[in-house]
Scaffold this active site. Sequence first.
Site, PDB file in Angstrom:
ATOM      1  N   GLY A  36       0.782  -1.132   0.015  1.00 16.92           N
ATOM      2  CA  GLY A  36      -0.014  -0.081  -0.080  1.00 16.92           C
ATOM      3  C   GLY A  36       0.842   1.223   0.109  1.00 16.92           C
ATOM      4  CG  LEU A  37      -0.718   4.885  -1.925  1.00 16.35           C
ATOM      5  CD1 LEU A  37      -1.667   5.919  -1.846  1.00 16.35           C
ATOM      6  CD2 LEU A  37       0.439   5.068  -2.935  1.00 16.35           C
ATOM      7  CB  SER A  38       4.388   6.268   2.174  1.00 18.90           C
ATOM      8  OG  SER A  38       4.962   6.828   3.333  1.00 18.90           O
ATOM      9  N   GLY A  39       2.013   5.481   4.619  1.00 19.44           N
ATOM     10  CA  GLY A  39       0.868   5.948   5.350  1.00 19.44           C
ATOM     11  C   GLY A  39      -0.441   5.088   5.459  1.00 19.44           C
ATOM     12  CB  ALA A  40      -1.755   2.445   3.199  1.00 14.48           C
ATOM     13  N   GLY A  41      -0.845   2.360   6.505  1.00 18.90           N
ATOM     14  CA  GLY A  41      -0.888   1.546   7.524  1.00 18.90           C
ATOM     15  C   GLY A  41      -0.373   0.077   7.685  1.00 18.90           C
ATOM     16  CE  LYS A  42       3.614   0.019   3.134  1.00 19.28           C
ATOM     17  NZ  LYS A  42       3.094   1.404   3.190  1.00 19.28           N
ATOM     18  CB  SER A  43       4.726  -0.693   9.606  1.00 16.29           C
ATOM     19  OG  SER A  43       5.590  -0.557   8.503  1.00 16.29           O
ATOM     20  CB  SER A 110       6.027  -4.031  -2.902  1.00 18.94           C
ATOM     21  OG  SER A 110       4.862  -4.190  -2.085  1.00 18.94           O
TER      22      SER A 110
END
Length: 201
Positions: A36-43, A110
Site C-alpha cells: 500500500g501507499l506510504s501511510g496506508a498502515g502497512k507496518s 512494493s
Amino acid sequence: MTETKSSNVVWHRATVTRERRELQNNHRSAILWFTGLSGAGKSTLAHATEERLHQMGCRTFVMDGDNVRHGLCGDLGFSLEDRDENIRRISEVAKLMMEAGVIVMTAFISPLRTHRESARGIAPHGDFIEFFCDSPIEVCEARDVKGLYKKARSGEIKEFTGISSPYEPPERPDLVVNTAELTLDDSVRRVIDLLTLRGVI
C-alpha cells in the site's frame, strides 16, 4: 530480476525440513505481504497482526521497510531498478524464513505489480498471501508524521510513490483491508480470519 552469478553451488537438503518445523510449531509457515501507499498502515497492521499471532503461540517475524534499509538494503536508493532489487532481496529472505517455519510478514510499499508477482513466484502456491492496505492518498498524507508527502510535493524527495513515482494497486489481492475506515482491531481480525480459512493457523 537479477540473474544469479554463483557457480558450482548445490542446494543442501537438511534433515530438519519445513514440514517438521511446522509440526513442532503447530501451525503452517507463510509469507504475508502487506502492500500500500506510504501511510496506508502497512507496518501498523503487520506488527499488530504479529502481536496477535504471538499471543496465539505462533512463530513470527515482521520485515519492515525502513528497518531493512538500515542493513540488508542499505546500499539501495529508490529508483525503479533499486526498488526491484530491494524486493528481490526481501523475497529471498522471506522465503528462507518461511522454510524455517516462521509466519513472516513484510511491510513494504512494493509499488509495482511485477515486483509483487516476482515475490509471489518464489513461494510455493498458496504460501504467499497478499494484503492490500487500501487508503486514499489524502488520508495517507494526513497521517504522515514524517512529513514525507510534503517534501515530495515540494520536490525535496524525488521518486516518491504516489506523487512522483507510480503505485499500481493489486488487481487480485488475497484480502483488501480498508485501513481508512476499519479500526486496527477490525483489520487484524480480518487478517486472522483469512489465515484461519487458509489453514495457516
